[in-house]
Design a protein around this motif. Structure first.
Motif, mmCIF file in Angstrom:
data_model
loop_
_atom_site.group_PDB
_atom_site.id
_atom_site.type_symbol
_atom_site.label_atom_id
_atom_site.label_comp_id
_atom_site.label_asym_id
_atom_site.label_seq_id
_atom_site.Cartn_x
_atom_site.Cartn_y
_atom_site.Cartn_z
ATOM 1 N N ASP A 1 -11.368 -5.033 -1.486
ATOM 2 C CA ASP A 1 -12.130 -4.200 -1.170
ATOM 3 C C ASP A 1 -13.565 -4.229 -2.129
ATOM 4 O O ASP A 1 -13.571 -4.396 -3.736
ATOM 5 C CB ASP A 1 -11.344 -3.013 -1.237
ATOM 6 N N PRO A 2 -15.135 -4.230 -1.916
ATOM 7 C CA PRO A 2 -15.889 -4.583 -2.704
ATOM 8 C C PRO A 2 -15.952 -3.900 -3.952
ATOM 9 O O PRO A 2 -16.870 -3.550 -4.937
ATOM 10 C CB PRO A 2 -16.978 -4.738 -1.805
ATOM 11 N N ALA A 3 -15.730 -2.059 -3.349
ATOM 12 C CA ALA A 3 -15.593 -0.921 -3.935
ATOM 13 C C ALA A 3 -14.933 -1.201 -5.569
ATOM 14 O O ALA A 3 -14.934 -0.139 -6.435
ATOM 15 C CB ALA A 3 -15.556 0.108 -3.340
ATOM 16 N N LEU A 4 -13.874 -1.377 -5.570
ATOM 17 C CA LEU A 4 -12.524 -1.224 -6.513
ATOM 18 C C LEU A 4 -12.827 -3.223 -7.703
ATOM 19 O O LEU A 4 -12.588 -4.040 -6.546
ATOM 20 C CB LEU A 4 -11.469 -2.041 -5.071
ATOM 21 N N ASP B 1 -11.173 -1.404 7.400
ATOM 22 C CA ASP B 1 -10.305 -0.548 8.513
ATOM 23 C C ASP B 1 -9.818 -1.746 9.540
ATOM 24 O O ASP B 1 -10.344 -3.180 9.751
ATOM 25 C CB ASP B 1 -11.134 0.480 9.174
ATOM 26 N N ALA C 1 -4.668 3.454 0.268
ATOM 27 C CA ALA C 1 -5.071 2.616 -1.015
ATOM 28 C C ALA C 1 -5.642 2.685 -1.375
ATOM 29 O O ALA C 1 -6.088 2.909 -3.028
ATOM 30 C CB ALA C 1 -3.650 1.510 -0.826
ATOM 31 N N GLN C 2 -6.085 1.646 -0.857
ATOM 32 C CA GLN C 2 -8.233 1.590 -1.222
ATOM 33 C C GLN C 2 -8.883 3.050 -1.594
ATOM 34 O O GLN C 2 -9.713 2.662 -2.210
ATOM 35 C CB GLN C 2 -8.732 1.425 0.000
ATOM 36 N N VAL D 1 -5.324 1.898 3.755
ATOM 37 C CA VAL D 1 -6.582 2.836 3.408
ATOM 38 C C VAL D 1 -6.316 3.579 3.207
ATOM 39 O O VAL D 1 -7.643 3.923 1.451
ATOM 40 C CB VAL D 1 -7.013 3.274 4.660
ATOM 41 N N ASP E 1 -10.779 4.897 -10.027
ATOM 42 C CA ASP E 1 -12.190 3.262 -10.509
ATOM 43 C C ASP E 1 -13.289 4.269 -10.852
ATOM 44 O O ASP E 1 -13.952 4.234 -11.728
ATOM 45 C CB ASP E 1 -12.562 2.234 -9.517
ATOM 46 N N ALA F 1 0.940 -1.288 -0.576
ATOM 47 C CA ALA F 1 0.490 0.044 0.260
ATOM 48 C C ALA F 1 1.117 1.209 -0.036
ATOM 49 O O ALA F 1 0.605 2.479 0.221
ATOM 50 C CB ALA F 1 -0.610 -0.336 1.464
ATOM 51 N N ARG G 1 -4.902 -4.932 -1.773
ATOM 52 C CA ARG G 1 -6.423 -3.855 -1.120
ATOM 53 C C ARG G 1 -6.778 -4.544 -0.818
ATOM 54 O O ARG G 1 -8.177 -5.028 -0.714
ATOM 55 C CB ARG G 1 -6.498 -3.333 -2.165
ATOM 56 N N ARG H 1 -15.144 7.564 2.543
ATOM 57 C CA ARG H 1 -15.923 6.920 2.344
ATOM 58 C C ARG H 1 -17.406 7.942 1.011
ATOM 59 O O ARG H 1 -17.518 8.116 0.289
ATOM 60 C CB ARG H 1 -15.961 5.582 1.754
ATOM 61 N N ASP I 1 -7.755 3.960 -5.134
ATOM 62 C CA ASP I 1 -7.779 3.031 -6.203
ATOM 63 C C ASP I 1 -9.017 3.630 -6.293
ATOM 64 O O ASP I 1 -10.291 2.953 -7.701
ATOM 65 C CB ASP I 1 -7.306 1.938 -5.674
ATOM 66 N N LEU I 2 -10.277 4.443 -5.391
ATOM 67 C CA LEU I 2 -11.264 4.136 -5.765
ATOM 68 C C LEU I 2 -11.525 5.458 -6.553
ATOM 69 O O LEU I 2 -12.281 5.194 -6.974
ATOM 70 C CB LEU I 2 -11.799 4.305 -4.424
ATOM 71 N N ARG J 1 -21.948 2.295 -3.664
ATOM 72 C CA ARG J 1 -21.005 2.053 -4.692
ATOM 73 C C ARG J 1 -19.479 2.275 -4.440
ATOM 74 O O ARG J 1 -17.946 2.208 -4.616
ATOM 75 C CB ARG J 1 -21.560 3.385 -5.733
ATOM 76 N N VAL J 2 -19.708 3.281 -3.558
ATOM 77 C CA VAL J 2 -17.929 3.477 -2.762
ATOM 78 C C VAL J 2 -17.420 2.196 -1.796
ATOM 79 O O VAL J 2 -16.105 2.642 -0.888
ATOM 80 C CB VAL J 2 -18.127 5.245 -1.457
ATOM 81 N N GLY J 3 -18.536 1.071 -1.697
ATOM 82 C CA GLY J 3 -17.998 0.411 -0.928
ATOM 83 C C GLY J 3 -18.499 0.148 0.545
ATOM 84 O O GLY J 3 -17.448 -0.249 1.366
ATOM 85 N N GLY K 1 -11.907 5.670 7.639
ATOM 86 C CA GLY K 1 -11.916 5.138 6.485
ATOM 87 C C GLY K 1 -12.750 5.503 5.415
ATOM 88 O O GLY K 1 -13.575 5.937 4.648
ATOM 89 N N MET K 2 -13.896 4.927 6.273
ATOM 90 C CA MET K 2 -15.767 5.126 5.808
ATOM 91 C C MET K 2 -15.856 6.193 5.789
ATOM 92 O O MET K 2 -16.565 6.680 4.756
ATOM 93 C CB MET K 2 -16.333 4.675 6.733
#
Lengths: 372, 358
Positions: free
Chosen positions: A358-361, A295, B206-207, B204, B214, A275, A291, B177, B210-211, B153-155, B173-174
């Motif tokens: 991650d489900p969104a990615l 959290d 990195a997530q 987080v 995307d 990361a 990924r 999002r 990437d989000l 959509r944002v997970g 992180g949430m």
């Protein structure tokens, strides 16, 4: 599985036997959560640090890395006894300081100093820089031959400030300069060990490099051992010979820096390394991409067994049942300890399939390698 | 003064005007001590579907630039001049009322600290739905469904339930999002992300990066990403603009700027960053001194008091003449503002490379 059988129960700790400057055993800190107004009863506890072992040799530097809430700062405060441990033992310089009463801690703290993260709140705004740097010497009854003022000015020069700054107040300095004052204060007693809690994370990149270089020079010159706490893996790699990775109050992996950064075994270390963004546009393609989802779970009620299992792609039923011990795995080098039932291959090179939980990615290989 | 605005020199053709075109943007704040020139003549352009990373230290003017793009200096004492053209429409002189119609719908922003950017008194779902209802004539129910859809959509797991939660019930992180969901609820064409991941942990971060990437691919929006972390930019951006003391000092594609940096400040930034791979014994090479005053910026090149290489420029020009942002020879769209000649730069870089190798 096969990997599980490969574990061998290695010699107890992190280092070949010998005199350690700092020896921490089973260190635990639970912060009670109380409820009620008059009669407070405890309804739970934050498991900030939950039984960790590590050692630091004289002149060595150990890095503690992990995400926020993993207990790395609490560990630093327990080692300097700014907090009282719930359980466990801290032996510093041959003396058990776990239960030393506060009035006798002064002697131990002569050799055990701390550099704090926030250079704005860790300096008293009503004291001059001179007072700040001199106070540790006065409190410990140290009278340098050249006098307190002269010594304080020498220390200011050592950390790259000017002796004329002696009579100024902290608000006249920038963040980087304030951090230098904090370092001068920590050096005033010529300690054997400095616990540096995120000493550079509040600073800009170019200033950060100045402070890291300064700490490195001081370490070489005075042979000070460091416990270096940071969330920035690149800074820790640069500064520390040995690195311990923490997750939810536990050390999950510890190794010398070369091994940890090129051949980690714990899935969390893999995820953490993958990361880290790299200032090299081609770099990301060479390294594996992992990924995680979500959290870090709450330390009030940490998962049973392996604490990483809720975010791990290799988790199995055994991970929930048994807590993996921090041991040397088959195929690991001496001093490389990992707490995992199903360790990864020791490589950080790009995988055939990215691991994207991650489900969104969307995984670029558009498949998830969530195995069971 | 040259007004090279975009890396593409072919901006003379009005038909091919870029999606976002910022020209000579200046934001000055009058204070008791004098005028703070936070942004002093910044120009850049951005096409749809691509990402521009604005990099600089604290006080370099990157956040003030982003607020100017959203027109958030209107109604304050800030003096904004220059041009911001979004699809040909001028934003600097646009009245607040018209700007409000664009804000959130066409231009939208992800703030650094989601806890202070979200309202603690309203549920997350209500806050996302509010932005949608301002710009669309829909019922409360429809807006609410849209909010849940965005959270999904944002997970965010269990979006139906989490939409009824308050911001403090979300983790860091949430929350970020949720901020992204809020910024994207009206499908904005331009998304500004001001240090979107600075407050977050690295996994987080990195997530989230990437989000953002995307979602950008999915919605085809243009993204301006403001950060102090060159690693984040390398990961996500197409172009990089390096700012120092409110001005541009280097501008080009990610590859050009990070692989062939031309300005001593960019060299300094890169050399003061510890790396995750490579030689650990390499000593960091920090930039001496501290950032410049924005009230009395140093004359000539704002970076010259901290520059190691000013001695290489004959006649002490660095202290007197402000260097212009000129194309680097041999590249089409890589600009740098430095008096060093290309030959000298090659020589200096050769030396540092040799020094590092030893």
């Amino acid at each position: 599985m096969r990997a599980a059988d490969e574990q061998e129960h290695a010699v107890s700790t992190t280092q070949p036997a010998g005199e350690h400057l700092l020896d921490v055993r089973g260190l635990t800190k639970h912060f009670p959560i109380r409820h009620g107004i008059v009669f407070q009863r405890q309804i739970g506890a934050v498991h900030a640090v939950d039984g960790i072992d590590f050692t630091v040799a004289a002149g060595q530097s150990l890095g503690l890395v992990g995400e926020s809430g993993c207990g790395k700062s609490t560990t630093g405060r327990l080692v300097t006894r700014l907090l009282k441990p719930t359980a466990g033992r801290v032996v510093f310089d041959g003396e058990d300081i776990t239960h030393t009463p506060e009035n006798r801690m002064k002697e131990a703290r002569r050799n055990l100093q701390m550099i704090f993260q926030d250079p704005y709140s860790s300096l008293n705004p009503r004291h001059t820089v001179g007072t700040i740097v001199e106070t540790p010497m006065r409190l410990n009854g140290i009278n340098p031959p050249q006098g307190h003022k002269k010594r304080a000015q020498e220390l200011l020069e050592t950390v790259g400030l000017s002796p004329e700054h002696y009579n100024r107040y902290p608000n006249e300095f920038s963040g980087g300069q304030r951090q230098r004052i904090g370092i001068a204060r920590a050096l005033a007693l010529r300690p054997k060990l400095i616990v540096a809690d995120e000493p550079v994370s509040a600073l800009d990149v170019s200033i950060q490099a100045q402070i890291v270089n300064l700490l490195q020079d001081l370490q070489r010159e005075f042979g000070i051992a460091f416990v270096f706490i940071a969330h920035d893996l690149a800074v820790v790699r640069h500064f520390c010979e040995r690195v311990a990775v923490m997750y939810l109050g536990k050390i999950v992996e510890v190794a010398d820096r070369r091994t940890l950064y090129t051949g980690p075994r714990h899935p969390y270390t893999h995820a953490l390394l993958s990361a880290v963004p790299e200032a090299d546009p081609d770099g990301t393609r060479r390294r594996e991409r992992i990924r995680l989802a979500g959290d870090v779970p709450s330390p009030v009620d940490p998962p049973s067994g392996c604490r990483f299992r809720t975010r791990c792609w290799k988790a199995q039923e055994r991970c929930a049942r048994e807590e993996p011990p921090l041991v040397r795995l088959a195929g690991s080098t001496d001093g490389h300890l990992t707490a995992c039932h199903f360790p990864e291959e020791p490589s950080v090179a790009a995988r055939e399939e990215d691991i994207v939980l991650d489900p969104a990615l969307s995984a670029s290989g558009d498949s998830e390698s969530t195995s069971s | 003064m040259s007004l090279l605005t975009s890396p593409q020199p072919a901006d003379a053709d009005p038909a091919a005007a870029p999606f976002l075109d910022v020209r000579d943007l200046r934001v000055h704040f009058p204070t008791e001590d004098g005028i703070v020139k936070s942004v002093d003549g910044v120009s850049f352009s951005l096409e749809k579907g691509s990402t521009l990373g604005i990099v600089g230290e604290s006080g370099s003017g990157k956040s003030v630039t982003s607020l100017a793009l959203l027109g958030l200096h209107k109604g304050t004492r800030a003096q904004v001049s220059g041009e911001i053209r979004l699809e040909g429409r001028e934003l600097v002189s646009l009245p607040e009322h018209d700007m409000r119609a664009l804000r959130g719908r066409t231009v939208s922003m992800i703030f650094q600290d989601p806890l202070s950017a979200l309202h603690p008194y309203f549920t997350v779902g209500a806050q996302i739905a509010e932005g949608y209802r301002v710009h669309h004539r829909v019922s409360k129910k429809e807006a609410r469904d849209r909010a849940v859809e965005m959270l999904k959509r944002v997970g965010i797991p269990q979006p139906e339930r989490r939409a009824r939660d308050y911001p403090h019930q979300f983790s860091g992180g949430m929350r970020q999002r949720a901020m992204i969901a809020m910024a994207l609820v009206c499908d904005p064409e331009l998304l500004i992300a001001d240090e979107p991941t600075t407050a977050l942990d690295v996994t987080v971060q990195a997530q989230i990066l990437d989000l953002i990437r995307d979602l950008q691919e999915e919605f085809g929006s243009a993204v301006v990403l403001i950060t102090h972390d060159l690693g984040v930019v390398a990961d996500i951006a197409d172009d990089i603009l390096v700012m120092y003391g409110g001005r541009r000092i280097e501008y080009g594609t990610v590859h050009d700027v990070l692989k062939e940096p031309q300005h001593p400040y960019t060299w300094g930034l890169l050399e003061s960053m510890p790396q995750i791979t490579g030689d650990v014994e390499r000593r960091l090479n920090p930039i001496a001194g501290s950032p410049p005053s924005l009230i009395n910026p140093p004359g000539g090149c704002a970076f010259h008091p901290r520059c190691t290489y000013k001695g290489w420029v004959p006649g002490g020009r660095c202290a007197t003449d402000r260097p212009e942002l000129l194309p680097v020879p041999g590249t089409g769209r890589h600009l740098a503002a430095c008096h060093l000649t290309p030959e000298t730069r090659t020589e200096i870089r050769g030396r540092t490379a040799a020094g590092a190798a030893q």
